[in-house]
Design a protein around this motif. Structure first.
Motif, PDB file in Angstrom:
ATOM      1  N   LEU A 143      -1.118  -5.433   3.588  1.00 10.27           N
ATOM      2  CA  LEU A 143       0.169  -5.038   4.156  1.00 10.27           C
ATOM      3  C   LEU A 143       0.115  -3.624   4.725  1.00 10.27           C
ATOM      4  O   LEU A 143       0.694  -3.344   5.779  1.00 10.27           O
ATOM      5  CB  LEU A 143       1.265  -5.140   3.104  1.00 10.27           C
ATOM      6  N   ILE A 144      -0.569  -2.734   4.043  1.00 10.75           N
ATOM      7  CA  ILE A 144      -0.689  -1.353   4.517  1.00 10.75           C
ATOM      8  C   ILE A 144      -1.460  -1.311   5.832  1.00 10.75           C
ATOM      9  O   ILE A 144      -1.049  -0.651   6.786  1.00 10.75           O
ATOM     10  CB  ILE A 144      -1.347  -0.458   3.447  1.00 10.75           C
ATOM     11  N   GLU A 145      -2.569  -2.023   5.898  1.00  5.53           N
ATOM     12  CA  GLU A 145      -3.356  -2.060   7.144  1.00  5.53           C
ATOM     13  C   GLU A 145      -2.536  -2.684   8.274  1.00  5.53           C
ATOM     14  O   GLU A 145      -2.584  -2.225   9.415  1.00  5.53           O
ATOM     15  CB  GLU A 145      -4.657  -2.816   6.942  1.00  5.53           C
ATOM     16  N   SER A 158       8.842  -4.032  10.439  1.00  6.19           N
ATOM     17  CA  SER A 158       8.159  -2.914   9.778  1.00  6.19           C
ATOM     18  C   SER A 158       8.892  -2.511   8.501  1.00  6.19           C
ATOM     19  O   SER A 158       8.268  -2.153   7.502  1.00  6.19           O
ATOM     20  CB  SER A 158       7.981  -1.726  10.722  1.00  6.19           C
ATOM     21  N   LYS A 159      10.213  -2.593   8.499  1.00  4.48           N
ATOM     22  CA  LYS A 159      10.977  -2.292   7.284  1.00  4.48           C
ATOM     23  C   LYS A 159      10.692  -3.329   6.201  1.00  4.48           C
ATOM     24  O   LYS A 159      10.574  -2.981   5.032  1.00  4.48           O
ATOM     25  CB  LYS A 159      12.472  -2.230   7.593  1.00  4.48           C
ATOM     26  N   ARG A 160      10.581  -4.590   6.606  1.00  7.53           N
ATOM     27  CA  ARG A 160      10.250  -5.637   5.636  1.00  7.53           C
ATOM     28  C   ARG A 160       8.878  -5.391   5.014  1.00  7.53           C
ATOM     29  O   ARG A 160       8.696  -5.557   3.812  1.00  7.53           O
ATOM     30  CB  ARG A 160      10.254  -7.008   6.315  1.00  7.53           C
ATOM     31  N   SER A 161       7.921  -5.021   5.842  1.00 13.97           N
ATOM     32  CA  SER A 161       6.572  -4.745   5.332  1.00 13.97           C
ATOM     33  C   SER A 161       6.602  -3.594   4.338  1.00 13.97           C
ATOM     34  O   SER A 161       5.968  -3.657   3.284  1.00 13.97           O
ATOM     35  CB  SER A 161       5.615  -4.410   6.474  1.00 13.97           C
ATOM     36  N   MET A 162       7.348  -2.546   4.659  1.00 17.43           N
ATOM     37  CA  MET A 162       7.418  -1.388   3.773  1.00 17.43           C
ATOM     38  C   MET A 162       8.076  -1.756   2.453  1.00 17.43           C
ATOM     39  O   MET A 162       7.646  -1.310   1.389  1.00 17.43           O
ATOM     40  CB  MET A 162       8.174  -0.255   4.464  1.00 17.43           C
ATOM     41  N   LYS A 220       7.984  -4.674   1.021  1.00 13.52           N
ATOM     42  CA  LYS A 220       7.000  -5.456   0.277  1.00 13.52           C
ATOM     43  C   LYS A 220       5.951  -4.545  -0.346  1.00 13.52           C
ATOM     44  O   LYS A 220       5.543  -4.745  -1.494  1.00 13.52           O
ATOM     45  CB  LYS A 220       6.332  -6.485   1.193  1.00 13.52           C
ATOM     46  N   ILE A 221       5.507  -3.538   0.402  1.00 10.28           N
ATOM     47  CA  ILE A 221       4.524  -2.581  -0.116  1.00 10.28           C
ATOM     48  C   ILE A 221       5.105  -1.840  -1.318  1.00 10.28           C
ATOM     49  O   ILE A 221       4.456  -1.692  -2.351  1.00 10.28           O
ATOM     50  CB  ILE A 221       4.085  -1.595   0.989  1.00 10.28           C
ATOM     51  N   ALA A 222       6.335  -1.376  -1.184  1.00  9.73           N
ATOM     52  CA  ALA A 222       6.982  -0.646  -2.283  1.00  9.73           C
ATOM     53  C   ALA A 222       7.187  -1.549  -3.502  1.00  9.73           C
ATOM     54  O   ALA A 222       6.986  -1.115  -4.637  1.00  9.73           O
ATOM     55  CB  ALA A 222       8.316  -0.084  -1.809  1.00  9.73           C
ATOM     56  N   ILE A 259       3.346   6.696  -0.792  1.00 10.10           N
ATOM     57  CA  ILE A 259       4.382   5.761  -0.343  1.00 10.10           C
ATOM     58  C   ILE A 259       5.285   6.439   0.689  1.00 10.10           C
ATOM     59  O   ILE A 259       5.659   5.837   1.693  1.00 10.10           O
ATOM     60  CB  ILE A 259       5.204   5.226  -1.536  1.00 10.10           C
ATOM     61  N   HIS A 260       5.618   7.698   0.460  1.00  8.64           N
ATOM     62  CA  HIS A 260       6.439   8.446   1.412  1.00  8.64           C
ATOM     63  C   HIS A 260       5.726   8.555   2.761  1.00  8.64           C
ATOM     64  O   HIS A 260       6.340   8.372   3.811  1.00  8.64           O
ATOM     65  CB  HIS A 260       6.768   9.832   0.853  1.00  8.64           C
ATOM     66  N   ASP A 261       4.425   8.846   2.739  1.00  6.10           N
ATOM     67  CA  ASP A 261       3.649   8.929   3.983  1.00  6.10           C
ATOM     68  C   ASP A 261       3.602   7.589   4.697  1.00  6.10           C
ATOM     69  O   ASP A 261       3.678   7.537   5.934  1.00  6.10           O
ATOM     70  CB  ASP A 261       2.224   9.414   3.700  1.00  6.10           C
ATOM     71  N   LEU A 262       3.492   6.509   3.951  1.00  8.24           N
ATOM     72  CA  LEU A 262       3.521   5.184   4.556  1.00  8.24           C
ATOM     73  C   LEU A 262       4.874   4.897   5.170  1.00  8.24           C
ATOM     74  O   LEU A 262       4.975   4.241   6.212  1.00  8.24           O
ATOM     75  CB  LEU A 262       3.192   4.108   3.523  1.00  8.24           C
ATOM     76  N   GLY A 263       5.922   5.389   4.553  1.00 10.01           N
ATOM     77  CA  GLY A 263       7.264   5.203   5.088  1.00 10.01           C
ATOM     78  C   GLY A 263       7.438   5.814   6.468  1.00 10.01           C
ATOM     79  O   GLY A 263       8.251   5.362   7.254  1.00 10.01           O
ATOM     80  N   LYS A 264       6.643   6.822   6.770  1.00  6.67           N
ATOM     81  CA  LYS A 264       6.694   7.446   8.096  1.00  6.67           C
ATOM     82  C   LYS A 264       6.165   6.506   9.182  1.00  6.67           C
ATOM     83  O   LYS A 264       6.429   6.712  10.360  1.00  6.67           O
ATOM     84  CB  LYS A 264       5.893   8.751   8.102  1.00  6.67           C
ATOM     85  N   LEU A 265       5.419   5.479   8.776  1.00  4.26           N
ATOM     86  CA  LEU A 265       4.908   4.514   9.745  1.00  4.26           C
ATOM     87  C   LEU A 265       5.951   3.491  10.165  1.00  4.26           C
ATOM     88  O   LEU A 265       5.793   2.800  11.162  1.00  4.26           O
ATOM     89  CB  LEU A 265       3.710   3.761   9.150  1.00  4.26           C
ATOM     90  N   VAL A 266       7.035   3.409   9.396  1.00  8.61           N
ATOM     91  CA  VAL A 266       8.088   2.443   9.711  1.00  8.61           C
ATOM     92  C   VAL A 266       8.759   2.849  11.020  1.00  8.61           C
ATOM     93  O   VAL A 266       9.124   4.003  11.219  1.00  8.61           O
ATOM     94  CB  VAL A 266       9.131   2.364   8.581  1.00  8.61           C
ATOM     95  N   VAL A 267       8.899   1.896  11.915  1.00  4.06           N
ATOM     96  CA  VAL A 267       9.512   2.148  13.216  1.00  4.06           C
ATOM     97  C   VAL A 267      11.001   2.379  13.013  1.00  4.06           C
ATOM     98  O   VAL A 267      11.680   1.571  12.384  1.00  4.06           O
ATOM     99  CB  VAL A 267       9.280   0.947  14.159  1.00  4.06           C
TER     100      VAL A 267
END
Length: 79
Positions: free
Chosen positions: A18-20, A48-52, A54-56, A70-78
């Protein structure tokens, strides 16, 4: 997660995928966002929000990532 028959290793693998996928989706969005319609942009945002989420959720089970990661990954959300 155990209720679904998943082991810790399964959850780690799913979370990694999911992260990749989230990273790839963000690179793709940055590349083609100027050509997307408003509806397509909305769809990308929702996905992208759904993916985030699921990751969380998986991270609550695995604790594989710390809050900063996790916060840094959240920055990838569109947005």
């Amino acid at each position: 997660m155990r209720q679904f028959g998943l082991t810790y290793d399964d959850a780690i693998s799913i979370q990694s995928c999911l992260i990749e996928g989230l990273k790839a989706q963000r690179r793709w969005y940055d590349f083609v966002s100027h050509d997307l319609s408003s509806l397509e942009k909305t769809i990308v945002k929702v996905e992208s929000k759904r993916s985030m989420k699921k990751i969380a959720y998986l991270n609550g089970f695995t604790k594989a990532k710390n809050k900063a990661e996790i916060h840094d990954l959240g920055k990838l959300v569109v947005e």
